[in-house]
Design a protein around this motif. Structure first.
Motif, PDB file in Angstrom:
ATOM      1  N   UNK A  16      -3.230  31.575 -29.017  1.00 21.31           N
ATOM      2  CA  UNK A  16      -3.296  31.899 -30.438  1.00 21.31           C
ATOM      3  C   UNK A  16      -4.558  32.672 -30.804  1.00 21.31           C
ATOM      4  N   UNK A  17      -5.662  32.394 -30.109  1.00 21.25           N
ATOM      5  CA  UNK A  17      -6.896  33.130 -30.397  1.00 21.25           C
ATOM      6  C   UNK A  17      -6.724  34.602 -30.030  1.00 21.25           C
ATOM      7  N   UNK A  18      -6.178  34.847 -28.833  1.00 21.26           N
ATOM      8  CA  UNK A  18      -5.982  36.222 -28.380  1.00 21.26           C
ATOM      9  C   UNK A  18      -4.961  36.950 -29.247  1.00 21.26           C
ATOM     10  N   UNK A  19      -3.860  36.260 -29.582  1.00 16.33           N
ATOM     11  CA  UNK A  19      -2.830  36.905 -30.392  1.00 16.33           C
ATOM     12  C   UNK A  19      -3.317  37.159 -31.822  1.00 16.33           C
ATOM     13  N   UNK A  20      -4.171  36.281 -32.334  1.00 17.09           N
ATOM     14  CA  UNK A  20      -4.762  36.525 -33.658  1.00 17.09           C
ATOM     15  C   UNK A  20      -5.613  37.785 -33.621  1.00 17.09           C
ATOM     16  N   UNK A  21      -6.372  37.952 -32.542  1.00 15.12           N
ATOM     17  CA  UNK A  21      -7.192  39.153 -32.402  1.00 15.12           C
ATOM     18  C   UNK A  21      -6.318  40.408 -32.383  1.00 15.12           C
ATOM     19  N   UNK A  22      -5.204  40.353 -31.631  1.00 19.48           N
ATOM     20  CA  UNK A  22      -4.291  41.497 -31.593  1.00 19.48           C
ATOM     21  C   UNK A  22      -3.737  41.799 -32.990  1.00 19.48           C
ATOM     22  N   UNK A  23      -3.335  40.760 -33.706  1.00 21.62           N
ATOM     23  CA  UNK A  23      -2.738  40.949 -35.025  1.00 21.62           C
ATOM     24  C   UNK A  23      -3.738  41.561 -36.002  1.00 21.62           C
ATOM     25  N   UNK A  24      -4.987  41.091 -35.956  1.00 25.70           N
ATOM     26  CA  UNK A  24      -6.017  41.630 -36.842  1.00 25.70           C
ATOM     27  C   UNK A  24      -6.292  43.093 -36.504  1.00 25.70           C
ATOM     28  N   UNK A  25      -6.393  43.408 -35.199  1.00 24.87           N
ATOM     29  CA  UNK A  25      -6.616  44.794 -34.791  1.00 24.87           C
ATOM     30  C   UNK A  25      -5.497  45.696 -35.292  1.00 24.87           C
ATOM     31  N   UNK A  26      -4.272  45.244 -35.125  1.00 26.94           N
ATOM     32  CA  UNK A  26      -3.129  46.052 -35.556  1.00 26.94           C
ATOM     33  C   UNK A  26      -3.150  46.274 -37.064  1.00 26.94           C
ATOM     34  N   UNK A  27      -3.418  45.207 -37.812  1.00 25.95           N
ATOM     35  CA  UNK A  27      -3.473  45.338 -39.274  1.00 25.95           C
ATOM     36  C   UNK A  27      -4.560  46.327 -39.684  1.00 25.95           C
ATOM     37  N   UNK A  28      -5.732  46.216 -39.059  1.00 32.00           N
ATOM     38  CA  UNK A  28      -6.854  47.078 -39.428  1.00 32.00           C
ATOM     39  C   UNK A  28      -6.616  48.536 -39.035  1.00 32.00           C
ATOM     40  N   UNK A  29      -5.794  48.769 -38.005  1.00 35.29           N
ATOM     41  CA  UNK A  29      -5.571  50.126 -37.525  1.00 35.29           C
ATOM     42  C   UNK A  29      -4.331  50.770 -38.152  1.00 35.29           C
ATOM     43  N   UNK A  30      -3.595  50.032 -38.961  1.00 34.49           N
ATOM     44  CA  UNK A  30      -2.370  50.578 -39.533  1.00 34.49           C
ATOM     45  C   UNK A  30      -2.722  51.547 -40.650  1.00 34.49           C
ATOM     46  N   UNK A  31      -2.418  52.824 -40.426  1.00 32.07           N
ATOM     47  CA  UNK A  31      -2.861  53.876 -41.339  1.00 32.07           C
ATOM     48  C   UNK A  31      -1.790  54.288 -42.339  1.00 32.07           C
ATOM     49  N   UNK A  32      -0.677  53.578 -42.370  1.00 32.96           N
ATOM     50  CA  UNK A  32       0.398  53.906 -43.299  1.00 32.96           C
ATOM     51  C   UNK A  32       1.118  52.636 -43.716  1.00 32.96           C
ATOM     52  N   UNK A  33       2.318  52.788 -44.241  1.00 35.56           N
ATOM     53  CA  UNK A  33       3.139  51.644 -44.639  1.00 35.56           C
ATOM     54  C   UNK A  33       3.788  51.071 -43.383  1.00 35.56           C
ATOM     55  N   UNK A  34       3.212  49.972 -42.874  1.00 37.18           N
ATOM     56  CA  UNK A  34       3.689  49.410 -41.612  1.00 37.18           C
ATOM     57  C   UNK A  34       5.121  48.926 -41.670  1.00 37.18           C
ATOM     58  N   UNK A  35       5.507  48.310 -42.782  1.00 37.51           N
ATOM     59  CA  UNK A  35       6.879  47.800 -42.898  1.00 37.51           C
ATOM     60  C   UNK A  35       7.886  48.937 -42.892  1.00 37.51           C
ATOM     61  N   UNK A  36       7.581  50.009 -43.627  1.00 34.52           N
ATOM     62  CA  UNK A  36       8.476  51.169 -43.637  1.00 34.52           C
ATOM     63  C   UNK A  36       8.523  51.820 -42.261  1.00 34.52           C
ATOM     64  N   UNK A  37       7.385  51.883 -41.585  1.00 32.50           N
ATOM     65  CA  UNK A  37       7.348  52.459 -40.242  1.00 32.50           C
ATOM     66  C   UNK A  37       8.196  51.683 -39.263  1.00 32.50           C
ATOM     67  N   UNK A  38       8.101  50.348 -39.319  1.00 34.62           N
ATOM     68  CA  UNK A  38       8.913  49.516 -38.432  1.00 34.62           C
ATOM     69  C   UNK A  38      10.394  49.715 -38.711  1.00 34.62           C
ATOM     70  N   UNK A  39      10.758  49.790 -39.990  1.00 33.91           N
ATOM     71  CA  UNK A  39      12.167  50.005 -40.346  1.00 33.91           C
ATOM     72  C   UNK A  39      12.671  51.336 -39.801  1.00 33.91           C
ATOM     73  N   UNK A  40      11.833  52.370 -39.872  1.00 29.74           N
ATOM     74  CA  UNK A  40      12.259  53.673 -39.341  1.00 29.74           C
ATOM     75  C   UNK A  40      12.348  53.649 -37.823  1.00 29.74           C
ATOM     76  N   UNK A  41      11.476  52.884 -37.144  1.00 32.47           N
ATOM     77  CA  UNK A  41      11.577  52.761 -35.689  1.00 32.47           C
ATOM     78  C   UNK A  41      12.871  52.047 -35.294  1.00 32.47           C
ATOM     79  N   UNK A  42      13.212  50.975 -36.012  1.00 34.99           N
ATOM     80  CA  UNK A  42      14.489  50.290 -35.755  1.00 34.99           C
ATOM     81  C   UNK A  42      15.645  51.272 -35.954  1.00 34.99           C
ATOM     82  N   UNK A  43      15.555  52.063 -37.015  1.00 41.81           N
ATOM     83  CA  UNK A  43      16.584  53.056 -37.290  1.00 41.81           C
ATOM     84  C   UNK A  43      16.696  54.079 -36.168  1.00 41.81           C
ATOM     85  N   UNK A  44      15.553  54.450 -35.558  1.00 42.55           N
ATOM     86  CA  UNK A  44      15.586  55.405 -34.447  1.00 42.55           C
ATOM     87  C   UNK A  44      16.401  54.861 -33.282  1.00 42.55           C
TER      88      UNK A  44
END
Length: 299
Positions: A194-222
């Motif tokens: 959980x410590x390592x995965x929390x670090x990954x999650x925080x890094x991802x959140x901090x590096x997300x430069x756009x609307x992450x939810x919309x991006x994920x939806x478009x990737x699923x659509x792809x």
């Protein structure tokens, strides 16, 4: 070898601005790591990357479009209903478009053909690169991925329910959602840290430069817009390794079996107890298989 934390950027001929990192000494055989759905380049286990570096490979990691610090599409995301019914919008991009991003990055770096290692959706992208750009592909490793055939690799209903949950609106919600999903997917034999995965999650959140939810939806659509890719990946000529677990709740093991039987002469490894995640606890075991494959191909 220390992990590089320098984000680099290039605007590709296709118009996508891609963020990437390079680890390792120049001159080593290049390996391009392509992450999965909603995963940025920091989601690769440090142990996995270090194992590749220790074996003398140069490692390139990239943020796929609609993730991390790469380009976010201007088109509207598909509705939840469209995603559940697998009915993409007409303006959807495809896995072939995402594969073109990866191929153009390889060409931009001028390192010659590369070993391709992709996981989940990244495995689908890597398969597409290997099929469409054989001159840029030294080898292919497909981790817990599938062919697009709707009869195989189907996610469990419990996973679909988690994917349909409302997207996080702040970093704390993003961490909770990541821990819930990775614990669900990891497999009982390889529980998450959980410590390592929390670090990954925080890094991802901090590096997300756009609307992450919309991006994920478009990737699923792809993925949906790309349909069944069995005929295409049957043309792959690069030496191929397929790895999946027998406890995968996101891409059923039948997806890995179909991939391995479709690609000529592919080697198939099923890891008991492995799910749909690459935690540190599993990284070295998977890296041993991958490094062996890359070394045999490089030789």
């Amino acid at each position: 070898m220390r992990e590089d934390t320098e984000d680099r950027f290039v605007t590709l001929p296709g118009g996508t601005r891609v963020c990437y990192r390079i680890d390792g000494e120049s001159g080593g055989p290049p390996v391009l790591l392509i992450a999965g759905l909603a995963e940025d380049l920091t989601m690769w286990s440090g142990r996995f990357v270090s194992a590749l570096l220790a074996a003398g490979f140069q490692v390139i990691r990239m943020d796929n479009r609609d993730c991390g610090r790469s380009t976010y599409a201007a088109t509207p995301p598909p509705s939840t209903l469209r995603q559940l019914l697998a009915r993409p919008r007409r303006d959807a991009y495809t896995l072939a478009d995402m594969a073109a991003d990866a191929a153009q990055l390889i060409e931009h770096l001028g390192l010659g053909p590369a070993h391709l290692v992709g996981r989940s959706m990244g495995g689908m992208i890597a398969q597409t690169v290997a099929a469409r750009y054989p001159e840029l592909t030294t080898s292919l490793t497909s981790l817990y991925s599938t062919t697009g055939d709707p009869k195989v690799g189907r996610p469990a209903a419990s996973t679909m329910a988690l994917l349909a949950a409302p997207p996080p609106r702040n970093r704390e919600q993003a961490v909770r959602a990541h821990l819930r999903m990775t614990a669900h997917l990891a497999g009982a034999k390889f529980p998450i840290d959980e410590v390592e995965e929390t670090r990954h999650a925080v890094q991802t959140w901090n590096r997300t430069a756009g609307d992450g939810a919309a991006g994920t939806a478009r990737q699923i659509q792809a993925i949906h817009a790309s349909g069944d890719r069995t005929t295409e990946i049957a043309r792959i000529t690069a030496p191929t390794l397929v790895i999946n677990g027998d406890r995968d709740l996101a891409v059923a093991p039948s997806g890995g079996h179909a991939t391995a039987t479709t690609i000529p002469d592919a080697r198939h490894v099923v890891i008991p107890g492995m799910g749909h995640h690459l935690p540190d606890a599993l990284a070295l075991l998977v890296a041993d298989h991958v490094v062996g494959h890359l070394e045999r191909t490089s030789a």
